[in-house]
Design an enzyme around this catalytic site. Structure first.
Site, PDB file in Angstrom:
ATOM      1  N   GLN A 108       0.803  -1.212   0.000  1.00 19.27           N
ATOM      2  CA  GLN A 108       0.000   0.000   0.000  1.00 19.27           C
ATOM      3  C   GLN A 108       0.841   1.269   0.000  1.00 19.27           C
ATOM      4  OE1 GLN A 108      -2.606  -0.559   3.386  1.00 19.27           O
ATOM      5  NE2 GLN A 108      -4.257  -1.168   2.029  1.00 19.27           N
ATOM      6  N   ASP A 138       7.414 -13.183  -7.373  1.00 19.41           N
ATOM      7  CA  ASP A 138       7.071 -11.769  -7.224  1.00 19.41           C
ATOM      8  C   ASP A 138       7.484 -10.980  -8.475  1.00 19.41           C
ATOM      9  OD1 ASP A 138       6.895  -9.029  -5.832  1.00 19.41           O
ATOM     10  OD2 ASP A 138       6.456 -10.382  -4.176  1.00 19.41           O
ATOM     11  N   ASP A 147      22.854  -6.040   0.240  1.00 13.06           N
ATOM     12  CA  ASP A 147      22.286  -6.690   1.423  1.00 13.06           C
ATOM     13  C   ASP A 147      21.531  -7.970   1.073  1.00 13.06           C
ATOM     14  OD1 ASP A 147      22.257  -6.610   4.144  1.00 13.06           O
ATOM     15  OD2 ASP A 147      20.709  -5.082   4.341  1.00 13.06           O
ATOM     16  N   HIS A 170       8.800  -4.182  -5.370  1.00 15.05           N
ATOM     17  CA  HIS A 170       8.048  -5.046  -4.460  1.00 15.05           C
ATOM     18  C   HIS A 170       8.809  -6.314  -4.089  1.00 15.05           C
ATOM     19  CE1 HIS A 170       4.601  -7.715  -3.319  1.00 15.05           C
ATOM     20  NE2 HIS A 170       4.117  -6.598  -2.820  1.00 15.05           N
ATOM     21  N   LEU A 181      21.015  -9.821   4.546  1.00 15.28           N
ATOM     22  CA  LEU A 181      22.219 -10.394   5.149  1.00 15.28           C
ATOM     23  C   LEU A 181      22.577  -9.785   6.504  1.00 15.28           C
ATOM     24  CD1 LEU A 181      24.387 -10.437   1.894  1.00 15.28           C
ATOM     25  CD2 LEU A 181      23.224 -12.393   2.959  1.00 15.28           C
ATOM     26  N   THR A 280      -2.281 -23.456   1.277  1.00 22.07           N
ATOM     27  CA  THR A 280      -1.343 -22.373   1.572  1.00 22.07           C
ATOM     28  C   THR A 280      -1.456 -21.921   3.023  1.00 22.07           C
ATOM     29  OG1 THR A 280      -2.839 -20.535   1.094  1.00 22.07           O
ATOM     30  CG2 THR A 280      -1.654 -21.487  -0.776  1.00 22.07           C
ATOM     31  N   SER A 327       1.602  -8.166   2.015  1.00 19.91           N
ATOM     32  CA  SER A 327       2.793  -8.542   1.251  1.00 19.91           C
ATOM     33  C   SER A 327       4.038  -8.489   2.117  1.00 19.91           C
ATOM     34  CB  SER A 327       2.991  -7.589   0.066  1.00 19.91           C
ATOM     35  OG  SER A 327       2.191  -7.923  -1.020  1.00 19.91           O
TER      36      SER A 327
END
EC number: 3.4.21.62
Length: 381
Positions: A108, A138, A147, A170, A181, A280, A327
């Protein structure tokens, strides 16, 4: 008299020409196909032995154009007009014809969650996700981010073939929450030693066809992923999508999916697909005070909650930013699954899911909170 006959002959010839011209226009108009759309054509299980060429012929004979045939789903993605749809639905070898719907990322706007789910307790014991493969299905992941450690991937977006470019940001943000990391810069992920795989199924606008998502899940199955994160969803169900999600779970993969950002609507479920499928782990979002985020979808299909408000994570270009959404909650669960598997590599996906759900901290009505906030420290005991 001769002049009159010549005039009559000329008039007849002109009439014939105009008649033929308009007749030809009518034929062309009648033969013009209606607007074509993208569909998924599923074949009956009794036809599972049917060759790929024969399946293609069934669709082509009706005027359709096959785009892709799936590996684990007895179906094909195709472009069809209305006439082809009607004819295929009547074909004895066809089980279903469904629209190839579009899913959208659940983010959002523009983190603390690692401690909230008690991941540092496992880090201190030496469990950080080593030897666990996580597929981030994704918008791609910026593999150049200092990172992130992206080990591989694939793109199923026809116009954007590089899985290591993320035009929407995203997927890169989701990846950081899972496995940024432990390197003294930026942020720390839930499971910093996990192997990330960029499976691109959403374009730079954050949208993707269900058929692209199906391809991405099939890739994850074929490449022996341990965990799948899907911070995406759509409002429409799909037989083909459910089939491949179920196949992933039966193959031993933990599948976490965002419940959606549709808020609540009385007693009606607002959970999207694929999170709505029982196989899921459907993830909702809470804030730092364990209050349900107002945007978090509700419904009986909701399984667990995780932090999803003002989540700080990686962004393309070596930068960082905070996003909100289910998300952002979902990768906390995917990362937690990777942590558990790094401590208990022989556990099945069913055991991992059961532990995440049975040890969750109760927050309230399951319609709005599922089993509650995940506690990976307790789940990994």
């Amino acid at each position: 008299m001769r002049s009159k006959k010549l005039w009559i002959s000329l008039l007849f010839a002109l009439t014939l020409i105009f008649t033929m011209a308009f007749s030809n226009m009518s034929v062309q108009a009648a033969g013009k196909s209606s607007t074509e759309k993208k569909y998924i054509v599923g074949f009956k299980q009794t036809m599972s032995a049917m060759s790929s060429a024969k399946k293609k012929d069934v669709i082509s004979e009706k005027g359709g154009k096959v785009q892709k045939q799936f590996k684990y789903v007895n179906a094909a993605a195709a472009t069809l007009d209305e006439k082809a749809v009607k004819e295929l639905k009547k074909d004895p070898s066809v089980a279903y014809v469904e629209e190839d719907h579009i899913a959208h990322e659940y983010a959002q706007s523009v983190p603390y969650g690692i401690s909230q789910i008690k991941a540092p307790a496992l880090h201190s014991q030496g469990y950080t996700g080593s030897n666990v493969k996580v597929a981030v299905i994704d918008s791609g992941i910026d593999s150049s981010h200092p990172d992130l450690n992206v080990r591989g991937g694939a793109s199923f977006v026809p116009s954007e073939t590089n899985p290591y470019q993320d035009g929407s940001s995203h997927g890169t943000h989701v990846a950081g929450t899972i496995a940024a990391l432990n390197n003294s810069i930026g942020v720390l992920g839930v499971s910093p030693s996990a192997s990330l795989y960029a499976v691109k199924v959403l374009d730079s606008t954050g949208s993707g066809q269900y058929s692209w998502i199906i391809n991405g899940i099939e890739w994850a199955i074929s490449n022996n992923m341990d965990v799948i994160n899907m911070s995406l969803g759509g409002p429409s169900g799909s037989t083909a999508l459910k089939t491949v999600v179920d196949k992933a779970v039966s193959s031993g993969i933990v599948v976490a999916a965002a419940a959606g950002n549709e808020g609540s609507s009385g007693s009606s479920s607002t959970v999207g697909y694929p999170a709505k499928y029982p196989s899921t782990i459907a993830v909702g979002a809470v804030n730092s005070s364990n209050q349900r985020a107002s945007f978090s979808s509700a419904g009986s299909e909701l399984d667990v909650m995780a932090p999803g408000v003002s989540i700080q994570s990686t962004l393309p270009g070596g930068t960082y930013g905070a996003y909100n959404g289910t998300s952002m909650a979902t990768p906390h669960v995917a990362g937690a699954a990777a942590l558990i598997l790094s401590k208990h590599p022989t556990w099945t996906n069913a055991q991992v899911r059961d532990r995440l759900e049975s040890t969750a901290t109760y927050l309230g009505n399951s319609f709005y909170y599922g089993k509650g906030l995940i506690n990976v420290q307790a789940a990994a005991q």
